[in-house]
Design an enzyme around this catalytic site. Sequence first.
Site, PDB file in Angstrom:
ATOM      1  N   LYS A  76     -13.003  -9.151   6.779  1.00 32.00           N
ATOM      2  CA  LYS A  76     -12.379  -8.395   5.691  1.00 32.00           C
ATOM      3  C   LYS A  76     -12.613  -9.171   4.398  1.00 32.00           C
ATOM      4  CE  LYS A  76      -7.921  -6.269   4.359  1.00 32.00           C
ATOM      5  NZ  LYS A  76      -6.547  -5.949   4.781  1.00 32.00           N
ATOM      6  N   SER A 152      -4.721  -1.194   4.722  1.00 36.84           N
ATOM      7  CA  SER A 152      -5.775  -1.557   3.795  1.00 36.84           C
ATOM      8  C   SER A 152      -7.053  -2.015   4.477  1.00 36.84           C
ATOM      9  CB  SER A 152      -5.281  -2.674   2.869  1.00 36.84           C
ATOM     10  OG  SER A 152      -5.022  -3.867   3.605  1.00 36.84           O
ATOM     11  N   SER A 176      -1.313  -3.051   7.632  1.00 30.76           N
ATOM     12  CA  SER A 176      -2.739  -2.895   7.339  1.00 30.76           C
ATOM     13  C   SER A 176      -3.714  -3.224   8.455  1.00 30.76           C
ATOM     14  CB  SER A 176      -3.108  -3.727   6.122  1.00 30.76           C
ATOM     15  OG  SER A 176      -2.759  -3.027   4.969  1.00 30.76           O
TER      16      SER A 176
HETATM   17  N1  GLN Z   1       0.282   0.045   3.052  1.00 32.09           N
HETATM   18  C1  GLN Z   1       1.101  -1.086   2.739  1.00 32.09           C
HETATM   19  C2  GLN Z   1       0.981  -1.407   1.281  1.00 32.09           C
HETATM   20  O1  GLN Z   1       0.279  -0.734   0.590  1.00 32.09           O
HETATM   21  C3  GLN Z   1       0.719  -2.265   3.593  1.00 32.09           C
HETATM   22  C4  GLN Z   1      -0.512  -2.930   3.150  1.00 32.09           C
HETATM   23  C5  GLN Z   1      -0.856  -4.138   3.977  1.00 32.09           C
HETATM   24  O2  GLN Z   1      -0.380  -4.308   5.091  1.00 32.09           O
HETATM   25  N2  GLN Z   1      -1.680  -5.001   3.387  1.00 32.09           N
HETATM   26  O3  GLN Z   1       1.597  -2.332   0.800  1.00 32.09           O
END
Ligand code: GLN
Length: 485
Positions: A76, A152, A176
Amino acid sequence: MHTLSIKEMSEGLRAKKFSSRELTAHYLARIERHDGALNSYITVTAERALKHAEAADARLERGDAHTLTGIPLAQKDIFCTLGVKTSCASKMLDSFIAPYDATIVQKLHHDAGMVMLGKCNMDEFAMGSSNETSFYGPVKNPWDTTRVPGGSSGGSVAAVAAGLAPAATASDTGGSIRQPAALCGLTGIKPTYGRVSRYGMIAFASSLDQAGVVARSAEDAAHVLQAMSGFDPLDSTSIERPVDDLVAGLGASIKGLKIGLPKEYFAEGLAASSREKIDAAIKTLQSLGAEIVEISLPNSPLSVPTYYVVAPAEASSNLARFDGVRYGHRAEGVKTLEELYKRSRGEGFGAEVQRRIMVGTYVLSHGYYDAYYLQAQKVRKLIYEDFKRAFERVDLVLGPTATDVAFGLGSKTDDPVAMYLNDIYTIAANLAGIPAMSLNCGFVEGLPVGLQLMGNYFSEARLLNVAHQFQQATDFHKQMPKAYV
Ligand code: GLN
């Protein structure tokens, strides 16, 4: 070759059925052919990968190889990779070449000798649930390219689901790893907070961020997570405790295992079609000897509002470092220092990141701190106590990962609150710091449905064991989207 498990790849390399160079070239060719449609990679490090593959082949030849030596992996783009662009999918870091490797990069690519194929697309600074906030454009779901892959870690999951990498690293602040794994039919695990080093992982919300892995099966995930885990003196929140053997216990029986079903996770909000698949999965686990117990996590409805105070607060502080002075985007033609800050940040950050910084700054500001941030910390404690009580009665907690299958690209981009509600089932595990994972438990109209397992601190081996047993009894995890077989 891309349908082999990681264990089979490892055996194949040892038996000289193929070399790491051939395996790596195979994945690079698939990326070349398919990634135009998916946009799962921000950077493909082809030449470097082939060089490292040759070094891995030499190591295999010498006989001092790790189980994972020579097996390709995608990173990532939130993990710093020495000499390779590390953008966090932000214009702010579009020209940033990391001057050091994250600890997990060191462990996976140097110690274990896995070959890095490239850096995966993601939501900007890991803020999002659909991979639509990336500076490099949205990622498409390989099961249906008109839909989102989740976020994400959308690039990581799309790449693995389409067979453009055997596995990929990911990070999980509020879901995410698990939500995109669910939407793309993969197995993804977020370990206990502190189990995997955060050193060199670009910070979003430090008390919630945790690195993990997405793969096609629990067995594949176990191999990679094993190699990433462990104490790191460079991360002050890393835990000094030996890592369990995650692979050895995969075959253990789950007879007598007590699985808790939180009633709040099966209430309104969960699509009936997804619920059917989850109910069927529960039956499978029962047929393997697990006992089902109804439990309650009464504070779970508070997890989304709590998270959207804590996470932006920490983000506003972490992202203060991007000031246009030290590194990252710098606005041109400015006259004053204040103008430099304002314009560099205004140009470098996308809309969602700016929204989070504003919310975070507000909840931390004088007069609001007690009402929001302090209050959220108290509720966080209640959420943790819910789990503590649950784990006195059950070995693990089972629920959905997401409310429904993957949604259409663009369908929630104008409504941040609808987007935030995507993580309703995943956030509590981050607030409590416990390990949690998602695995595929079926399909609704050709789109994967995710099943979530949550365990007590350091129960990664147990979670992977249960997931592996489920996967031995089913074949959902073996399916691939038709266009990429
Ligand atoms: N969707 C959540 C956010 O936008 C979690 C994102 C994540 O786990 N990095 O904060």
